[in-house]
Design an enzyme around this catalytic site. Sequence first.
Site, PDB file in Angstrom:
ATOM      1  N   SER A 122      13.949 -19.152 -29.222  1.00 11.51           N
ATOM      2  CA  SER A 122      14.117 -18.167 -28.151  1.00 11.51           C
ATOM      3  C   SER A 122      15.606 -18.051 -27.860  1.00 11.51           C
ATOM      4  O   SER A 122      16.413 -18.845 -28.347  1.00 11.51           O
ATOM      5  CB  SER A 122      13.352 -18.592 -26.906  1.00 11.51           C
ATOM      6  OG  SER A 122      13.862 -19.818 -26.459  1.00 11.51           O
ATOM      7  N   LYS A 151      16.523  -5.553 -24.735  1.00 10.63           N
ATOM      8  CA  LYS A 151      15.645  -6.727 -24.838  1.00 10.63           C
ATOM      9  C   LYS A 151      14.215  -6.251 -24.563  1.00 10.63           C
ATOM     10  O   LYS A 151      13.868  -5.932 -23.426  1.00 10.63           O
ATOM     11  CB  LYS A 151      16.064  -7.808 -23.852  1.00 10.63           C
ATOM     12  CG  LYS A 151      15.261  -9.076 -24.032  1.00 10.63           C
ATOM     13  CD  LYS A 151      15.868 -10.225 -23.263  1.00 10.63           C
ATOM     14  CE  LYS A 151      15.095 -11.502 -23.482  1.00 10.63           C
ATOM     15  NZ  LYS A 151      13.655 -11.390 -23.287  1.00 10.63           N
ATOM     16  N   GLU A 180       8.735  -7.213 -31.833  1.00  6.59           N
ATOM     17  CA  GLU A 180       8.043  -7.293 -30.556  1.00  6.59           C
ATOM     18  C   GLU A 180       6.955  -6.220 -30.514  1.00  6.59           C
ATOM     19  O   GLU A 180       7.212  -5.067 -30.840  1.00  6.59           O
ATOM     20  CB  GLU A 180       9.082  -7.011 -29.457  1.00  6.59           C
ATOM     21  CG  GLU A 180       8.733  -7.555 -28.123  1.00  6.59           C
ATOM     22  CD  GLU A 180       9.251  -8.988 -27.890  1.00  6.59           C
ATOM     23  OE1 GLU A 180       9.691  -9.656 -28.845  1.00  6.59           O
ATOM     24  OE2 GLU A 180       9.169  -9.418 -26.731  1.00  6.59           O
ATOM     25  N   CYS A 216      16.777 -43.082   1.565  1.00  6.62           N
ATOM     26  CA  CYS A 216      15.992 -42.455   0.498  1.00  6.62           C
ATOM     27  C   CYS A 216      14.571 -42.177   0.998  1.00  6.62           C
ATOM     28  O   CYS A 216      13.930 -43.073   1.541  1.00  6.62           O
ATOM     29  CB  CYS A 216      15.960 -43.379  -0.716  1.00  6.62           C
ATOM     30  SG  CYS A 216      14.766 -42.843  -1.942  1.00  6.62           S
ATOM     31  N   CYS A 247      12.253 -44.865  -1.089  1.00  3.78           N
ATOM     32  CA  CYS A 247      12.292 -46.333  -0.959  1.00  3.78           C
ATOM     33  C   CYS A 247      12.993 -46.785   0.313  1.00  3.78           C
ATOM     34  O   CYS A 247      13.068 -47.977   0.579  1.00  3.78           O
ATOM     35  CB  CYS A 247      12.976 -46.944  -2.171  1.00  3.78           C
ATOM     36  SG  CYS A 247      14.730 -46.545  -2.253  1.00  3.78           S
ATOM     37  N   CYS A 259      20.246 -42.055  -4.420  1.00  2.00           N
ATOM     38  CA  CYS A 259      19.607 -43.313  -4.083  1.00  2.00           C
ATOM     39  C   CYS A 259      19.985 -44.224  -5.249  1.00  2.00           C
ATOM     40  O   CYS A 259      19.742 -43.878  -6.407  1.00  2.00           O
ATOM     41  CB  CYS A 259      18.092 -43.140  -4.015  1.00  2.00           C
ATOM     42  SG  CYS A 259      17.243 -44.720  -4.089  1.00  2.00           S
TER      43      CYS A 259
END
Length: 716
Positions: A102, A138, A194, A427, A430, A443
């Site tokens: 692509s 396109k 296409e 954080c 945590c 973090c």
Amino acid sequence: MSLSAQTQMLQELASTTDLTTLSDIATLYQSLVDTLTEHNHLYYVQNSPIISDTQYDELFDFLLRIEAEFPHLISNNSPTQSLVGQIAEGFSKADHKVPLLSLENSYNPADLANFDERIKKLLAKQEIVEYQYTIEPKYDGISVELIYQEGEFVQAITRGDGYTGEDITTNVKTIKNLPKKLYDVPALLSIRGEIMMSKSVWKSLNLQREQQGKELFANTRNATAGSIKLLDSGEVAKRNLFCFVYDVLYAENAEGESVGYDIGSSALPMMSFPASLTQGYTIEEICLNPAIKAFLDSQDFDFDGLVIKVADTGYRQLLGSTMHHPRWGIAYKFPAEQMSTQILSVDFQVGRSGIITPVANLRPVKVSGVEISRASLHNFDFIRHKDIRQLDVVWIQRSGEVIPHIMGVIKERRTGEEQLIQAPLFCPSCNDPVINSGMHYYCTNPNCPAQVKEKILHFVSKNAMNIQGIGEGVVDVLVDKGIMHNVADMYKLEDAALRIMLRKFPGFGDRKIYEITKQVKASKKQPLWRIINALGIPHVGEKTSQDICKLLAKEQADSLDKMQAILTDSEKVIMLPWIGEKTVFTLQNFFSASHTLELLRQLERVGIRFSAVREVKEKKEKRATFAITGTFPFSRDKIKELMVQQGYGFHGKPTERTDFLLVGEKAGAKKLQQAEGLTMYEGRETLLREFPFLKSLEVNAPKVVASVRNVQERLF
Ligand code: IVH
């Protein structure tokens, strides 16, 4: 139950081999029919699928199996009974000889300037300073490979995953503007194009469907996709599809040698701009010129941007491709539709490297047909720069495919209630204190569950260790229950006692555990490039991991220690093509950190081998198969005879089963392009050592390259 939960439940059941063990098959059948119908609606009407084509196919196959075993259940509403939009049973799979890549996307003049800068630098390395671009519309349709043999149209294959698609030859034969016979063309010609539906046909088709109470197609692309997959080609013919072409995939003469071919000189349908709109302008000027967009809007087809390509096809070959995109071209996407909506709240997501990303929860709004309810705020510089506050009304736009982007705040709509968005002090996962460095907040706790989860999800992902069946839900359980603390703990699943313990958690059925364990075990044999990619080293993706493996193979690195020594040696690493100083530095940091080494040793203890030479040895023992391209001082027959005598396999043309492509003089451009990036040995010495039979060919300086993708996987 939500569609997503329903889908997950069905996906788990889809692996059941003995359907008679399923309880209440009638209810299961109905929920499968309903779920697939909803996914069809999301795909074809809303234009926003929530599962991949493969996942859809799996559920669809499950439905077919149930219908085959319990025909009395078959309902008229079943997606198997309506033809539109189904991955039809009637289409066989077909491989693309050259992968269908692509294009990289760009959205503004700065992206285009960067593209030009990159091209300038790359070509300058080859001492090329003068080059030109072409600019094309396109096409917003369905990408297809078209194959002509001796000028006769013989096969059309959908893009699929880029390597394998579906054979839609019979349906493409109904496309009137596509010539079925070409004159003065190479013996074998493969073209990329296409398939499109005109806006007028789409409108009248929808009108007709509305009258019949059928669902409407959201756009011409979806209507084309639905039409080209109809099983009845007579019906396809009625849809009046068109096809436009834009690239040669490969062209060969009768001897199987690659030759150049210019589609511009053929009768194949292509669209171009009136010279008055392009001549004498820079690419930036053309892309931004409203007359260009107006010209395309006035056509009866949909276009979603422009494609800018280096004009000289020889230079294109020099520039080559990455794993995903050709380096010689870029798509310029027209600015997407903008909508306004309100930021209701802001979440903080912790990524696998600890970076904390603010994400806005938005009042849901539809942008270009897709409902948007979240958008990334990227980092705190972005928030500060745009002065974005909680409860602000903002402009959002879908840039590219689906990812929404916040364009700016509508300050006129502020009420005074808005609040500044503050970086979190701790954080969200945590609770460790967050540190700030530049525009990012991090973090730094290596054991932070959110980071560990992201690292595991990356480790198991398709292009890394490819361990299927481990989604967010499974990872949440494994980390939250303290079973996994790092990616190497994945291999704890081989422990039978742990497997028994897992059965008590929701979502861990016997079959699921069995499947996961099987995959975990198999993953130890993954090629080294996948293992390196799976480690989640910043700036090191698939392609760089493969390049790294080539370097390691060249250096005969057959152990963790050797690998570490090479990858922390900046002078060696900088020699890699396409690698920047930032990556060199990250590699050095990564492979000298003590916690990394501990992790790598743990992986080694469970049976993962960090050797770049092992696969080559295995390959040799298996007796490799070769194909050749270009000319040699010998006839093909002579080469074949020698190869076969020595016990090596010989293929007339590279196929999926070919291991190496032997490249001689005047080699075929397309075969080389196909093999580009997969070079395994270069230089006579290494080659002759590995494959002594080449000596008897007296080939002077051949290059041997791996030719097909699965080989590349086996090699590294
Ligand atoms: S050249 C990448 N030219 O846009 C291979 N592509 O990601 C060479 N497309 O699905 C592509 N119009 O099929 C090229 N004028 C054009 C195109 C075009 C549409 C499609 C292509 C691909 C997507 C780009």
